[in-house]
Design a protein around this motif. Structure first.
Motif, short mmCIF file in Angstrom:
data_model
loop_
_atom_site.label_atom_id
_atom_site.label_comp_id
_atom_site.label_asym_id
_atom_site.label_seq_id
_atom_site.Cartn_x
_atom_site.Cartn_y
_atom_site.Cartn_z
N TRP A 123 0.88 -1.31 -0.10
CA TRP A 123 0.07 -0.03 0.13
C TRP A 123 0.85 1.10 -0.17
O TRP A 123 0.72 2.12 -0.72
CB TRP A 123 -0.98 0.17 1.30
CG TRP A 123 -1.92 1.14 1.29
CD1 TRP A 123 -2.03 2.18 2.12
CD2 TRP A 123 -2.83 1.40 0.40
NE1 TRP A 123 -3.04 3.09 1.56
CE2 TRP A 123 -3.49 2.70 0.47
CE3 TRP A 123 -3.44 0.72 -0.93
CZ2 TRP A 123 -4.51 3.18 -0.19
CZ3 TRP A 123 -4.40 1.47 -1.57
CH2 TRP A 123 -5.02 2.55 -1.21
N ASN A 124 1.98 1.38 0.74
CA ASN A 124 2.97 2.53 0.92
C ASN A 124 3.95 2.11 -0.07
O ASN A 124 4.66 1.12 -0.15
CB ASN A 124 3.31 2.48 2.22
CG ASN A 124 2.50 3.10 3.22
OD1 ASN A 124 1.99 4.11 3.31
ND2 ASN A 124 1.68 1.99 4.08
N VAL A 125 4.11 3.01 -0.80
CA VAL A 125 4.92 2.77 -2.15
C VAL A 125 5.85 4.24 -2.11
O VAL A 125 5.43 5.22 -2.26
CB VAL A 125 4.17 2.47 -3.60
CG1 VAL A 125 5.32 2.45 -4.62
CG2 VAL A 125 3.53 1.53 -3.44
N GLN A 126 7.22 3.90 -2.15
CA GLN A 126 8.00 5.08 -2.34
C GLN A 126 7.75 6.08 -3.31
O GLN A 126 8.06 7.39 -3.28
CB GLN A 126 9.57 4.58 -2.12
CG GLN A 126 10.74 6.06 -1.90
CD GLN A 126 11.94 5.24 -1.55
OE1 GLN A 126 12.30 4.30 -1.98
NE2 GLN A 126 12.61 6.05 -1.13
N ILE A 131 7.39 6.19 2.68
CA ILE A 131 8.65 6.30 3.50
C ILE A 131 9.52 5.37 2.72
O ILE A 131 10.67 5.66 2.30
CB ILE A 131 8.49 5.79 4.90
CG1 ILE A 131 7.40 6.74 5.60
CG2 ILE A 131 9.93 5.83 5.49
CD1 ILE A 131 7.12 6.65 7.12
N ALA A 132 8.98 4.24 2.36
CA ALA A 132 9.60 3.24 1.47
C ALA A 132 8.50 2.15 1.10
O ALA A 132 7.43 2.36 1.61
CB ALA A 132 10.63 2.55 2.57
N ASP A 133 8.63 1.22 0.10
CA ASP A 133 7.96 0.43 0.07
C ASP A 133 7.51 -0.59 1.09
O ASP A 133 8.36 -1.22 1.73
CB ASP A 133 8.67 -0.37 -1.30
CG ASP A 133 8.73 0.43 -2.64
OD1 ASP A 133 7.98 1.45 -2.89
OD2 ASP A 133 9.21 -0.26 -3.44
N GLY A 134 6.29 -0.73 1.49
CA GLY A 134 5.72 -1.66 2.47
C GLY A 134 5.95 -1.29 3.76
O GLY A 134 6.22 -1.78 4.73
N ILE A 135 6.11 0.15 3.95
CA ILE A 135 6.42 0.76 5.20
C ILE A 135 5.63 2.01 5.52
O ILE A 135 6.02 2.94 4.78
CB ILE A 135 7.82 1.10 5.60
CG1 ILE A 135 8.92 -0.25 5.53
CG2 ILE A 135 8.13 1.66 6.79
CD1 ILE A 135 10.17 0.11 5.43
N GLY A 136 4.78 1.92 6.32
CA GLY A 136 3.78 2.91 6.48
C GLY A 136 2.31 2.63 7.04
O GLY A 136 1.93 1.66 7.26
N LEU A 137 1.68 3.64 7.33
CA LEU A 137 0.03 3.51 7.81
C LEU A 137 -0.75 3.04 6.72
O LEU A 137 -0.41 3.56 5.38
CB LEU A 137 -0.47 4.63 8.55
CG LEU A 137 0.38 5.18 9.67
CD1 LEU A 137 -0.29 6.60 10.21
CD2 LEU A 137 0.41 4.04 10.75
N VAL A 188 -0.02 -11.17 12.90
CA VAL A 188 0.88 -10.69 12.12
C VAL A 188 1.04 -11.27 10.67
O VAL A 188 1.24 -12.64 10.82
CB VAL A 188 2.33 -10.61 12.78
CG1 VAL A 188 3.26 -9.97 11.84
CG2 VAL A 188 2.12 -10.00 14.06
N HIS A 189 1.14 -10.64 9.62
CA HIS A 189 1.07 -11.36 8.31
C HIS A 189 2.20 -10.93 7.43
O HIS A 189 2.55 -9.83 7.53
CB HIS A 189 -0.41 -11.11 7.50
CG HIS A 189 -1.47 -11.43 8.31
ND1 HIS A 189 -2.22 -12.57 8.61
CD2 HIS A 189 -2.17 -10.47 9.08
CE1 HIS A 189 -3.06 -12.61 9.52
NE2 HIS A 189 -3.18 -11.26 9.66
N GLU A 190 2.72 -11.91 6.66
CA GLU A 190 3.72 -11.67 5.47
C GLU A 190 2.88 -10.62 4.77
O GLU A 190 1.74 -10.99 4.13
CB GLU A 190 4.07 -12.77 4.71
CG GLU A 190 5.14 -12.44 3.67
CD GLU A 190 5.56 -13.76 3.08
OE1 GLU A 190 6.48 -13.73 2.20
OE2 GLU A 190 5.28 -14.85 3.58
N ASN A 191 3.38 -9.64 4.18
CA ASN A 191 2.89 -8.57 3.41
C ASN A 191 3.24 -8.84 2.00
O ASN A 191 3.97 -8.32 1.51
CB ASN A 191 3.28 -7.27 4.20
CG ASN A 191 2.56 -6.08 3.66
OD1 ASN A 191 1.36 -6.09 2.69
ND2 ASN A 191 3.01 -4.92 3.63
N THR A 192 2.09 -9.56 1.31
CA THR A 192 2.60 -9.95 -0.02
C THR A 192 1.56 -8.99 -1.12
O THR A 192 1.92 -9.12 -2.20
CB THR A 192 2.26 -11.41 -0.11
OG1 THR A 192 0.88 -11.66 0.18
CG2 THR A 192 3.25 -12.11 0.64
N GLY A 193 0.22 -8.52 -0.70
CA GLY A 193 -0.42 -7.96 -1.51
C GLY A 193 -1.51 -7.59 -0.66
O GLY A 193 -1.78 -7.39 0.56
#
Length: 280
Positions: A123-126, A131-137, A188-193
């Motif tokens: 969802w978060n894309v630099q 902030i970075a790919d896969g890091i954010g609210l 807690v889930h692996e964040n794949t999509g």
């Protein structure tokens, strides 16, 4: 059930009349991927099985648009010509497409063919200012029972075990109870999509529903603050072992969470700062 879950961050979503944890659509979508498939695409026959089953396999190839929101996703199948035209017209990011020309399916497909065709997305894309790919609210909901509290879904870097490599993960955090989902199996889930984020957001909604149904602190409720009980035990043991009078750790859950727990991650994410890897 008589409960309304309110978005405090992100796009309003629509839910099932029977269950407010089950999202059925939303007001706005992000068009995350635009692609085409033809009979030469590896796994094509398996990919179009879903269309055949519904009587929609009518073309020698398809143009695809993968749509997503914070909690929902959809896939559009249209003609290759339509999608190629959309890509030409979308150089400024303002083009629209006529969804009536094709068919729309809820969620992104998965299985043979699809799992290698669709890249990992966040969802978060630099490139979009994240902030970075896969890091954010991702999204947040107002707590129905504790004024000012939220249940927040976020993407982050963390470790399942301290001696492992960091992974990109997604989970939720409740600022009413401050329970750490790393200690609550399956949250807690692996964040794949989009499906990973959808599941984390669904669990966040279920947490709110449980608090509404059973109250905060009830043994049957998912929202159960520890009120610093474990911290006081650890501090007492530390004082006894080391012969000190001060506390080794903050003695309230909110203070501990703000410095060493999920709230410390969320504070950094809200400030637009990349937080340290959690549990590193």
């Amino acid at each position: 059930m008589g409960i309304t879950i309110t978005n405090t961050y992100g796009t309003p979503h629509h839910v099932s009349e029977d269950h407010p944890a089950h999202v059925t659509s939303c007001d706005r979508y992000r068009l995350s991927l635009v692609a085409t498939i033809t009979p030469t695409t590896p796994g094509y026959e398996d990919m179009v099985d879903m269309l055949k089953e519904n009587g929609h396999d009518t073309r020698e190839g398809y143009g695809l648009i993968f749509l997503e929101s914070e909690e929902f996703s959809a896939t559009y199948f249209g003609s290759i010509e339509q999608i190629e035209q959309y890509k030409r017209e979308n150089t400024d990011g303002k083009a629209t497409f006529d969804a009536s020309q094709g068919v729309m399916y809820a969620q992104w497909p998965h299985g043979k063919g699809w799992d290698t065709f669709i890249p990992r997305t966040f969802w978060n894309v630099q490139a979009r200012g994240g902030i970075a790919d896969g890091i954010g609210l991702v999204t947040a909901f107002a707590h129905t029972e504790t004024p000012g509290a939220e249940v927040i879904v976020y993407e982050f870097e963390g470790k399942w075990l301290r001696d492992r490599e960091p992974e990109q993960l997604v989970t939720y955090h409740c600022t009413a109870c401050h329970l750490d989902t790393f200690h609550d199996s399956g949250h807690v889930h692996e964040n794949t999509g989009p499906s990973s984020r959808r599941w984390a957001a669904r669990q966040a909604r279920q947490h709110i529903i449980s608090a509404h149904r059973h109250g905060v602190g009830d043994t049957n409720s998912a929202c159960r603050p520890n009120n610093g009980a474990m911290l006081r035990t650890v501090n007492a043991l530390a004082r006894d072992m080391w012969g000190t009078t001060g506390n080794a750790l903050p003695d309230t859950d909110d203070a501990f969470c703000a410095t060493k727990g999920p709230c410390s991650i969320i504070r950094e994410l809200r400030a637009g700062v990349r937080p340290p890897v959690y549990r590193a």
